[in-house]
Design a protein around this motif. Structure first.
Motif, mmCIF file in Angstrom:
data_model
loop_
_atom_site.group_PDB
_atom_site.id
_atom_site.type_symbol
_atom_site.label_atom_id
_atom_site.label_comp_id
_atom_site.label_asym_id
_atom_site.label_seq_id
_atom_site.Cartn_x
_atom_site.Cartn_y
_atom_site.Cartn_z
ATOM 1 N N LEU A 261 3.341 6.475 5.370
ATOM 2 C CA LEU A 261 3.221 6.625 6.814
ATOM 3 C C LEU A 261 4.401 5.974 7.544
ATOM 4 O O LEU A 261 4.893 6.501 8.553
ATOM 5 N N CYS B 256 0.855 -1.197 0.000
ATOM 6 C CA CYS B 256 0.000 0.000 0.000
ATOM 7 C C CYS B 256 0.891 1.247 0.000
ATOM 8 O O CYS B 256 1.794 1.388 0.827
ATOM 9 N N THR B 257 0.626 2.161 -0.934
ATOM 10 C CA THR B 257 1.433 3.386 -1.043
ATOM 11 C C THR B 257 1.296 4.241 0.205
ATOM 12 O O THR B 257 2.279 4.782 0.717
ATOM 13 N N GLN B 258 0.071 4.372 0.704
ATOM 14 C CA GLN B 258 -0.150 5.193 1.898
ATOM 15 C C GLN B 258 0.546 4.590 3.113
ATOM 16 O O GLN B 258 1.131 5.317 3.933
ATOM 17 N N CYS B 259 0.533 3.258 3.216
ATOM 18 C CA CYS B 259 1.221 2.602 4.335
ATOM 19 C C CYS B 259 2.728 2.853 4.268
ATOM 20 O O CYS B 259 3.371 3.110 5.285
#
Length: 289
Positions: free
Chosen positions: A145, A139-142
């Motif tokens: 973060l 996941c790019t967002q993971c």
């Protein structure tokens, strides 16, 4: 492929039937064994197919991970095509029906009942493969973060290190200040942070008297040398202005000669220029103590 463990039942996943693992709870597992009219101990590979459960035993909306029906947590199989009265005990010493060989297959973790390992319908294999590949992609967002968390962790560690260094520095400065208080007054300590020979320095009467004694002890040149190297002392003009009784006299005697007389006189004879605010007059300014 695995098949159903119930007597007179040959259903399996190869014909699209869902198979459910025997529950792990001993009480519920015993009810399943008694209702299927068999005297055997279920293995981790033992299954019962969907035909042995009433419709009320299935969840109305929930589905299994494989897309099939899902049993309720307290589901009990009741639909079997063998003798009506259930056999009372699982541990009876005699065999009621011929044992059916149990299928051996690789142990898979599908929860309590091993919900429905069904064969995918034609046309769905490609969709399932795409879904699997999407699940495996990070996941790019993971990742973003996680990177921010690492940066904040490094920044926190750096700030903690700086805070420790500042504590050590403050401790050293506190010790230095306490050491200065042994031979300097408060106004002299404050003057150390001001510009050299600054007019902003406010000298206390104690410092004025102390400076007068030092000048009488070391002479004009010694006093000016102390001020030159940064020792916090007022200028000669400040000493003259702050001492109360003043007498204007003229003499050809040097400062050292006046000091030897012990009259408490101070003069500007041969005194070097003391910068802004220093006295540039030629006449002697004598001050009586």
């Amino acid at each position: 492929m695995g098949g159903c463990s119930a007597p007179n039942c040959s259903n399996s996943t190869s014909i699209g039937k869902q198979l459910f693992r025997f529950p792990k709870d001993p009480v519920r597992k015993k009810k399943w064994v008694v209702n299927c009219r068999r005297d055997f101990e279920p293995t981790p590979h033992s299954r019962l197919c969907q035909d042995h459960f009433e419709q009320s035993q299935f969840e109305e909306v929930a589905r299994s991970p494989a897309g099939g029906k899902k049993l309720k947590p307290n589901a009990i199989p009741t639909l079997f095509s063998v003798g009506e009265p259930p056999y009372p005990a699982v541990t009876t010493p005699y065999i009621l029906l011929p044992l059916k060989p149990e299928p051996v297959e690789k142990e898979l973790n599908f929860g309590d009942h091993g919900y429905a390992r069904r064969n995918p319908l034609p046309g769905l294999e490609e969709e399932d493969g795409d879904r699997t590949r999407d699940d495996q992609q990070p996941c790019t967002q993971c990742q973003l973060l996680k990177k921010q968390l690492e940066q904040e962790t490094q920044r926190t560690a750096r700030l903690q290190k700086e805070a420790e260094e500042m504590k050590k520095r403050l401790y050293r400065l506190d010790r230095i200040e306490k050491g200065l208080q042994n031979f300097l007054y408060e106004d002299q300590i404050r003057a150390l942070s001001l510009t050299k020979r600054s007019r902003r320095a406010v000298w206390s009467p104690e410092t004025i008297m102390k400076a007068r004694k030092i000048r009488c002890a070391v002479g004009t040149k010694g006093y000016e040398y102390l001020r030159e190297i940064g020792y916090p002392l007022p200028s000669y003009r400040t000493l003259c202005n702050r001492l109360e009784t003043k007498i204007m006299v003229t003499t050809d005697m040097s400062c050292e000669e006046l000091a030897e007389l012990g009259l408490g006189l101070m003069a500007t004879c041969d005194s070097p220029t003391e910068g802004v605010g220093d006295n540039d007059e030629e006449e002697l300014i004598g001050v009586l103590s």
